[in-house]
Design a protein around this motif. Sequence first.
Motif, short mmCIF file in Angstrom:
data_model
loop_
_atom_site.label_atom_id
_atom_site.label_comp_id
_atom_site.label_asym_id
_atom_site.label_seq_id
_atom_site.Cartn_x
_atom_site.Cartn_y
_atom_site.Cartn_z
N GLN A 1 0.84 -1.21 0.00
CA GLN A 1 0.00 0.00 0.00
C GLN A 1 0.87 1.26 0.00
OE1 GLN A 1 -2.33 -1.10 3.59
NE2 GLN A 1 -4.12 -0.39 2.44
N LEU A 2 1.96 1.21 0.79
CA LEU A 2 2.84 2.37 0.86
C LEU A 2 3.46 2.65 -0.50
CD1 LEU A 2 4.45 4.53 2.39
CD2 LEU A 2 6.10 2.77 3.03
N GLU A 3 3.99 1.60 -1.10
CA GLU A 3 4.63 1.73 -2.43
C GLU A 3 3.65 2.34 -3.43
OE1 GLU A 3 8.05 -0.18 -3.12
OE2 GLU A 3 7.86 1.61 -4.37
N ALA A 4 2.41 1.88 -3.38
CA ALA A 4 1.40 2.35 -4.35
C ALA A 4 1.05 3.83 -4.16
CB ALA A 4 0.14 1.49 -4.24
N ALA A 5 1.23 4.34 -2.93
CA ALA A 5 0.86 5.73 -2.65
C ALA A 5 1.97 6.72 -3.03
CB ALA A 5 0.51 5.89 -1.18
N ILE A 6 3.17 6.20 -3.25
CA ILE A 6 4.31 7.09 -3.51
C ILE A 6 4.28 7.59 -4.96
CG2 ILE A 6 6.85 7.11 -3.73
CD1 ILE A 6 6.92 5.21 -1.28
N THR A 7 4.50 8.90 -5.12
CA THR A 7 4.61 9.49 -6.47
C THR A 7 5.87 10.36 -6.47
OG1 THR A 7 3.57 11.65 -6.08
CG2 THR A 7 2.06 9.78 -6.42
N PRO A 8 6.25 10.88 -7.63
CA PRO A 8 7.44 11.77 -7.65
C PRO A 8 7.26 13.00 -6.76
CG PRO A 8 6.85 11.08 -9.87
CD PRO A 8 5.74 10.61 -8.98
N LYS A 9 6.01 13.32 -6.41
CA LYS A 9 5.78 14.51 -5.56
C LYS A 9 5.81 14.20 -4.06
CE LYS A 9 3.04 17.44 -8.56
NZ LYS A 9 1.70 17.90 -8.86
N THR A 10 5.93 12.93 -3.70
CA THR A 10 5.90 12.59 -2.26
C THR A 10 7.12 13.17 -1.56
OG1 THR A 10 4.87 10.50 -2.85
CG2 THR A 10 5.69 10.71 -0.59
N LYS A 11 6.86 13.93 -0.51
CA LYS A 11 7.98 14.51 0.25
C LYS A 11 8.07 13.91 1.64
CE LYS A 11 11.28 17.55 0.92
NZ LYS A 11 11.21 19.00 0.93
N GLU B 1 13.86 2.90 1.70
CA GLU B 1 15.24 2.80 1.20
C GLU B 1 15.29 3.02 -0.32
OE1 GLU B 1 17.38 -0.82 2.16
OE2 GLU B 1 16.93 -0.52 4.29
N LYS B 2 14.21 2.59 -0.99
CA LYS B 2 14.17 2.73 -2.46
C LYS B 2 13.81 4.14 -2.90
CE LYS B 2 11.46 -1.06 -2.82
NZ LYS B 2 10.37 -1.76 -3.50
N HIS B 3 13.38 4.97 -1.96
CA HIS B 3 12.93 6.33 -2.29
C HIS B 3 13.66 7.34 -1.41
CE1 HIS B 3 9.58 4.75 -4.73
NE2 HIS B 3 9.51 3.81 -3.81
N PRO B 4 14.88 7.69 -1.81
CA PRO B 4 15.74 8.49 -0.92
C PRO B 4 15.31 9.94 -0.70
CG PRO B 4 16.81 8.07 -3.03
CD PRO B 4 15.54 7.30 -3.05
N ASN B 5 14.27 10.39 -1.43
CA ASN B 5 13.85 11.79 -1.24
C ASN B 5 12.67 11.94 -0.27
OD1 ASN B 5 15.81 12.65 -3.04
ND2 ASN B 5 14.46 12.16 -4.78
N ILE C 1 17.82 4.57 6.80
CA ILE C 1 16.87 5.69 6.61
C ILE C 1 16.92 6.68 7.78
CG2 ILE C 1 15.29 4.33 5.16
CD1 ILE C 1 13.38 4.34 7.68
N LYS C 2 17.72 6.38 8.79
CA LYS C 2 17.66 7.18 10.03
C LYS C 2 17.81 8.68 9.78
CE LYS C 2 19.66 7.97 14.53
NZ LYS C 2 20.95 8.40 15.01
N ASP C 3 18.69 9.04 8.86
CA ASP C 3 18.94 10.45 8.58
C ASP C 3 17.70 11.17 8.05
OD1 ASP C 3 21.03 12.33 8.69
OD2 ASP C 3 20.92 12.47 6.50
N ARG C 4 16.73 10.39 7.54
CA ARG C 4 15.51 11.01 6.98
C ARG C 4 14.31 10.89 7.93
NH1 ARG C 4 13.94 8.08 2.37
NH2 ARG C 4 15.62 6.53 2.44
N VAL C 5 14.55 10.28 9.09
CA VAL C 5 13.46 10.15 10.07
C VAL C 5 13.50 11.34 11.03
CG1 VAL C 5 12.50 8.77 11.96
CG2 VAL C 5 13.47 7.62 9.95
N ILE C 6 12.34 11.91 11.27
CA ILE C 6 12.23 12.95 12.30
C ILE C 6 11.35 12.36 13.40
CG2 ILE C 6 11.47 15.30 12.85
CD1 ILE C 6 11.71 14.60 9.24
#
Length: 398
Positions: A156-166, A194-198, A225-230
């Motif tokens: 479900q998560l993968e399916a919700a991701i688009t190039p605009k997901t921040k 991990e597959k979506h570094p942005n 992914i720790k560096d991208r987790v708040i």
Amino acid sequence: MSILSQRINNLSESATLKMTKLGRELASKGINIISLSVGEPDFNTPEHVKNAAKTALDENFTRYSPVPGYPDLRQAIVKKLKEENNLDYDISQIVVSTGAKQSLSNVILTLINPGDEVIIPTPYWVSYSEMVVLAEGKSVFINTDIASNFKITPTQLEAAITPKTKLFMFSSPCNPTGTVYTRAELAALAKVFEKHPNIFILSDEIYEHINFVDKHESIAQFENIKDRVIIVNGFSKAFAMTGWRLGYLAANKEIAAANDKLQGQTTSGTCSIAQRAGIVAYEQGLETVEKMKEAFLRRRGLVYNLLNEIPGVKTNLPDGAFYFFPEISSFFGKKDAEGNVIKDSSDLALYLLNVGHVATVGGDSFGNNNYIRLSYAAADDKLVEALKRIKEALAKLS
Ligand code: PMP
Ligand code: GLU
């Protein structure tokens, strides 16, 4: 034409606070209302924390603090993250705020440009989607229901991701469902990130200590992914300090510095006295939290049994926090004594308030209309009485 900004006109009122306000208004007219609407511990702040605040006043901690908080409080938070969560942070990565709510809002304002997408699993805490509205972002919801115990899958998560997901934002333990993700489930979601570094991940861990199944697991534990987790956390729930307004975030240095800058132009550092008390809360450990948890566990069992006795109501057994989020859609289309039709969960919550004199919150504000939320942070006898009233009020609908 409204004199107000488009921004504020686009914003909805907080449903949790609105229902609590309506409950208080009825109570002030002498009606005996039982409030299961607002989510806050019904316990008092521990004595040692209150004493620390008194000492702080006597020691004249009454001036502006550094914007991201006193260094010794941030150090206590670093220590807590290491000892309780096995996570390494430096104090430059910690920003103390006026509550988890402010930290969440600040992170969104810090990261989201107009049009950026924020993925939010439903049901979510009412303010998440509205904070995204304020930042002019776009919420993208992943729907879950009682059948999946309100958990999303990696697919479900993968399916919700688009190039605009921040950003992806969630709470575990979850408000309003109490759902707790296991380490394995978080690891599977981390693999997708991990597959979506942005994409950044906003992990709301305010209910960390009210977890009945296991030790707390943070999604920040996955190094890739720790560096991208708040992480956002605070003192409101664990130490019964909702009124003190004390929370914080832990993030990479760039995001932490940006939040420091934002607070520097808006709120400044939070209350100096609350911060001094926060240090003592963390230094003195979790004994009082454990006591609160015992009470919540007992009440969870009590409410679960009583909810199961109400025809037309379906519930799961929440793993954490202090809420039930039962399914109530079988009452939609029914009429009250005056012939008004219950169209949605907010109508049902208003009906329960006006007829049953119990304040709850409609699930629609949490992104799932088929449910209502009940907080069981109330005394046992009040819970028994509230569930009796709810049962009787629902039985009157035809
Ligand atoms: N996140 C969630 C999921 C909450 O339920 C709350 C409770 N208000 C908050 C954040 C905000 O907590 P605080 O009192 O620290 O602002
Ligand atoms: N977190 C609580 C709730 O969900 C507090 C109220 C609020 O700030 O929304 O009820």
